[in-house]
Design an enzyme around this catalytic site. Structure first.
Site, short mmCIF file in Angstrom:
data_model
loop_
_atom_site.label_atom_id
_atom_site.label_comp_id
_atom_site.label_asym_id
_atom_site.label_seq_id
_atom_site.Cartn_x
_atom_site.Cartn_y
_atom_site.Cartn_z
N GLY A 471 0.83 -1.20 0.00
CA GLY A 471 0.00 0.00 0.00
C GLY A 471 0.86 1.24 0.00
O GLY A 471 2.09 1.17 -0.07
N GLY A 473 1.52 4.42 2.28
CA GLY A 473 1.28 5.04 3.57
C GLY A 473 1.54 6.53 3.51
O GLY A 473 1.84 7.08 2.45
N PHE A 475 3.96 8.29 4.38
CA PHE A 475 5.30 8.79 4.09
C PHE A 475 6.00 8.03 2.97
O PHE A 475 7.19 8.13 2.78
CB PHE A 475 6.15 8.74 5.36
N ASP A 589 -1.77 10.83 12.89
CA ASP A 589 -2.44 10.24 11.73
C ASP A 589 -3.04 8.88 12.09
O ASP A 589 -2.88 7.90 11.37
CB ASP A 589 -1.46 10.11 10.55
#
Ligand SMILES: *[C@@H]1O[C@H](CO)[C@@H](O)[C@H](O)[C@H]1NC(C)=O
Ligand SMILES: *[C@@H]1O[C@H](CO)[C@@H](O)[C@H](O)[C@H]1NC(C)=O
Ligand SMILES: *[C@@H]1O[C@H](CO)[C@@H](O)[C@H](O)[C@H]1NC(C)=O
Length: 782
Positions: A471, A473, A475, A589
């Site tokens: 995936g 993310g 960063f 987050d």
């Protein structure tokens, strides 16, 4: 007539002249104090006079409280030289010296010299219980030529000091009475040791019998809870002139005394309970067997709830190979594997301890924990280090040399101690943790984080093959990989825009690696090569929470008890980040896709600590983008960029609503209207039908009371005002109890569009409503 006869005559005439009517608080040269008179401090708190202790027949000059009939004595002048009849006399002479005379034997029982001559010496008993010599011609009444507070007996009163005046070498120490009948100095003393000035020590003769533990900024390491009380505050002052412990009453009309008591072998604190007209014992130390100095020997850890109470620290074994019985405890423990100066070493973190004896010890107030680690690492005789000051979160460096002694487990409020260990032992332990069998929160590893080659990672991920991509993310992209030994990993390839220096990056990553908790994803290694910066985490086979709760099929796999388990785990992980770890990480987050699930559906928070490191760059790099995800962000963060632990609490509240409802915070769909999830929850709550929010697939699996409590809690977490939101530690408590909760106030991020809101307990005329409307529009438009 000799001098004594003359003095006697004066004192008799004084008694005749002044009678006993108005007790005075002072005498001067021409007014000695005889057996049958007393001085009383101005406010009537304390009395100075001659007294007879217990069953004794001896007479002593002393100070006692005026309020109670039992004559609680706090100070004695002639402790060593009692007067054996009623011929005592106290006088102050022309040079300011004070003398206690026995008139019958014509001897001096006690005397004290003023620091300098006074033209008009006055001896005065103050309201604090301090007996002072002042110069009556001196303008400033606070200049004392002598004071009894400098010569404590067995009692410390508010404002008295225990320690050292470094300017003149004067020591303030408590020494016990021999017995209730004999105020002469007994066996016990309560002191600050001169070689390190680090802690208070109770001694029996020359032997230590109890240590308070290192002063760590706002309390002593060994007695963490005593400063939390409504009655008094205490402090430990250390500067170039003085080192001392002292305490002050929060309300000066409340009496308290600290007494070193040889009858009980304790340091006791008493409070005068005005209502009951008696002294009550408020606290005392030592508290239990584990407070006994060096009970468990070197590298032993005293655990009061264990059997036997003495245990070796992990990595150590009993020195004596015999059964470890109480007679053997004092021999202590030895390392399982011996350590030499050439060995590669690391540090193992032990938590919740009373820090070891400071006899062989060094400290520096300005160093941080990392500098402290390096200093300890570089000196082979350094055995352990810790923070020395916890009032300024995680600052200061304390270092121990040689064997560690007198350690105990502190149930609440103990300290972290990093003990030097063989690197190979630490790796073994770390390895067993990453495999995920056993993650003991109380034995965390403080290893140098391994660095992996780019080629190793490239190989593990098949050159970052697309099919290995898990995936994207916050960063950068995340890839699955398999190391040569078969261990599965998740590799986060950080966006390269960061302008951070290499050392700074390494330090940050090392700090993140130290954050270890069973509800946090574990950082295993990192990789830095050229422009590439990567973080290697343990791989979570069940991926993230969002892939379950928002998926029609997979959501059925998470019944209520699993969801509640996940909620509690997330709460504990976040609490650790906020409160328990020394770094105070704000996640910024938190969302369903950042909660990963292991084999047993234990939640593990990921991406923590990154905002701290990379957030700044993100802010500049991507226009107007605050780190975080819309739909989860607290209003104060989204609007003003203000983030705090309470903005994480807000995100947690949203996540809670998602887990309960199975609906995404954004894009919440209702047949009749388009509300966001918070708004819908608030409406249901106010209409008395909160259970309508619950995910249908949960069916009968729910514990209604647990679900209601979680909805209630989520609404408390998403309240508009940060100060109304609970802290994560309160959240953890709330989840584990059935206590009553406050009514939630209006949530943040509210869409004020419908007309049928009046009567739901909130006002659409609230000045914030327009702000909210704008916000929501803005958010929805993105
Ligand atoms: C201090 O205690 C006294 C007696 O209990 C009480 O009357 C007084 O109001 C208190 N003062 C303060 C400032 O709390
Ligand atoms: C010392 O302890 C004994 C026994 O507990 C108690 O009776 C006595 O009052 C204490 N002494 C003082 C000065 O408080
Ligand atoms: C290590 O610390 C000890 C104790 O403070 C000191 O005597 C010694 O000089 C230090 N050694 C080095 C190499 O700094």
């Amino acid at each position: 007539m000799d001098i004594f006869g003359f003095v006697l005559m004066i004192s008799c005439s004084l008694v005749f002249l002044y009678g006993f009517s108005d007790a005075s608080d002072s005498i001067n040269q021409s007014q000695p104090l005889s057996e049958n008179t007393t001085l009383v401090s101005k406010d009537g708190s304390f009395v100075l006079g001659f007294f007879t202790p217990g069953k004794s027949t001896n007479r002593y000059l002393g100070i006692w409280y005026n309020n109670n009939p039992n004559q609680t004595v706090v100070w004695v002048a002639n402790r060593l030289n009692p007067i054996n009849d009623s011929s005592g006399l106290l006088m102050v002479n022309s040079s300011g010296s004070i003398v206690v005379l026995s008139q019958s034997s014509s001897t001096v029982a006690w005397s004290a010299n003023s620091t300098k001559e006074a033209s008009n010496p006055i001896l005065q008993l103050l309201d604090s219980g301090n007996l002072v010599v002042r110069d009556g011609n001196e303008q400033n009444p606070d200049i004392y030529l002598w004071q009894s507070f400098d010569y404590p007996s067995d009692t410390l009163l508010p404002g008295m000091k225990l320690g050292w005046d470094l300017r003149n070498g004067l020591e303030w120490r408590l020494s016990s009475w021999k017995s209730p009948d004999d105020p002469s100095p007994g066996e016990l003393t309560y002191v600050i040791e001169p070689h390190n000035y680090a802690e208070l020590v109770m001694k029996k003769g020359s032997e230590k019998s109890f240590r308070t533990g290192l002063w760590i900024g706002h309390y002593f390491s060994g007695i963490p809870t005593l400063n939390i009380n409504p009655l008094y505050s205490y402090s430990f002052v250390s500067n170039k002139d003085e080192v001392y412990y002292t305490f002050h009453m929060r309300n000066s009309s409340v009496f308290s005394r600290l007494v070193l008591n040889q009858t009980s072998n304790l340091i006791e604190r008493y409070i005068w309970a005005a209502a009951g007209k008696k002294w009550s014992k408020y606290t005392f130390v030592p508290k239990d067997d584990c407070d006994t100095y060096n009970l468990c020997g070197v590298y032993g850890n005293c655990i009061i709830s264990a059997s036997p109470v003495c245990q070796c620290l992990e990595g150590f074994k009993p020195k004596s190979q015999e059964t470890w019985n109480p007679d053997e405890w004092s021999k202590g423990c030895v390392r399982k594997t011996q350590l030499s100066c050439q060995d590669k070493v690391g540090f193992k973190k032990f938590v919740g301890l009373k820090l070891p004896d400071t006899a062989n010890f060094w400290r520096d107030g300005s160093m941080n924990l990392e500098e402290c680690r390096v200093k300890c690492l570089n000196n082979c005789s350094c055995t352990a280090y810790s923070n020395s000051n916890l009032s300024d979160v995680g600052s200061g460096c304390a270092i121990w040399y040689g064997d560690l002694i007198d350690i105990r487990q502190i149930p609440v409020g103990g300290q972290d101690l990093y003990i030097r260990m063989l690197a190979s032992e630490l790796v073994k332990a770390a390895r067993s943790v990453t495999i995920g069998h056993q993650n003991n929160e109380h034995q965390e590893e403080d290893l140098e984080l391994p660095f992996l080659d780019l080629s190793t990672i490239a190989c593990a991920t098949n050159n970052f093959a697309m099919y290995n991509k898990l995936g994207e993310g916050g960063f950068g992209p995340v890839y699955k990989g398999v190391l040569e030994d078969g261990q599965e990993i998740a590799v986060k390839r950080l966006s390269t825009s960061s302008g951070q220096g290499l050392n700074e990056f390494k330090n940050e990553v090392r700090l993140i690696a130290k954050l270890q908790h069973r509800n946090l994803v574990k950082l295993l290694a990192c990789c830095i090569q050229g422009e590439e910066k990567m973080l290697v985490y343990e791989y979570m086979p069940n991926r993230s929470l969002d892939s379950f709760i928002f998926d029609q099929t997979k959501s059925k796999l998470l019944d209520w008890s699993k969801r509640f388990h996940i909620i509690c785990g997330i709460a504990r992980g976040l609490q650790y980040l906020h409160q328990d770890s020394r770094l105070r990480i704000i996640h910024r987050d938190l969302k369903a896709s950042n909660v990963l699930l292991d084999n047993e559906m234990n939640p593990k928070i990921s991406d923590f600590g990154l905002a701290r490191t990379f957030g700044g760059d993100q802010l500049e790099g991507n226009t107007n983008r605050v780190v975080g995800t819309y739909g989860y962000m607290a209003p104060e963060y989204a609007f003003d960029g203000l983030f705090s632990t309470k903005s994480d609490v807000f995100s947690f509240g949203i996540l809670l609503l998602e887990i309960i409802s199975g609906m995404r915070s954004r894009g919440f769909y209702h047949p009749n209207h388009r509300h966001n999830l918070i708004r819908q929850a608030w409406i249901f709550w106010n209409e008395g039908r909160p259970l309508e929010l619950v995910d249908e697939c949960l069916g009968n699996s729910c514990s209604i009371s647990e679900v209601l409590r979680c909805i209630h809690l989520s609404l408390l977490c998403v309240q508009q005002q940060t100060e109304d939101r609970p802290s994560m530690s309160s959240v953890v408590v709330i989840l584990g109890s059935e206590s009553e909760l406050p009514q939630p106030k209006k949530p943040g991020f509210f869409l004020e569009k419908d007309s049928n809101e009046e009567g739901h307990g909130f006002s659409s005329k609230d000045e914030r409503s327009s702000t909210n409307e704008i916000t929501i529009t803005l958010l929805e438009a993105r």
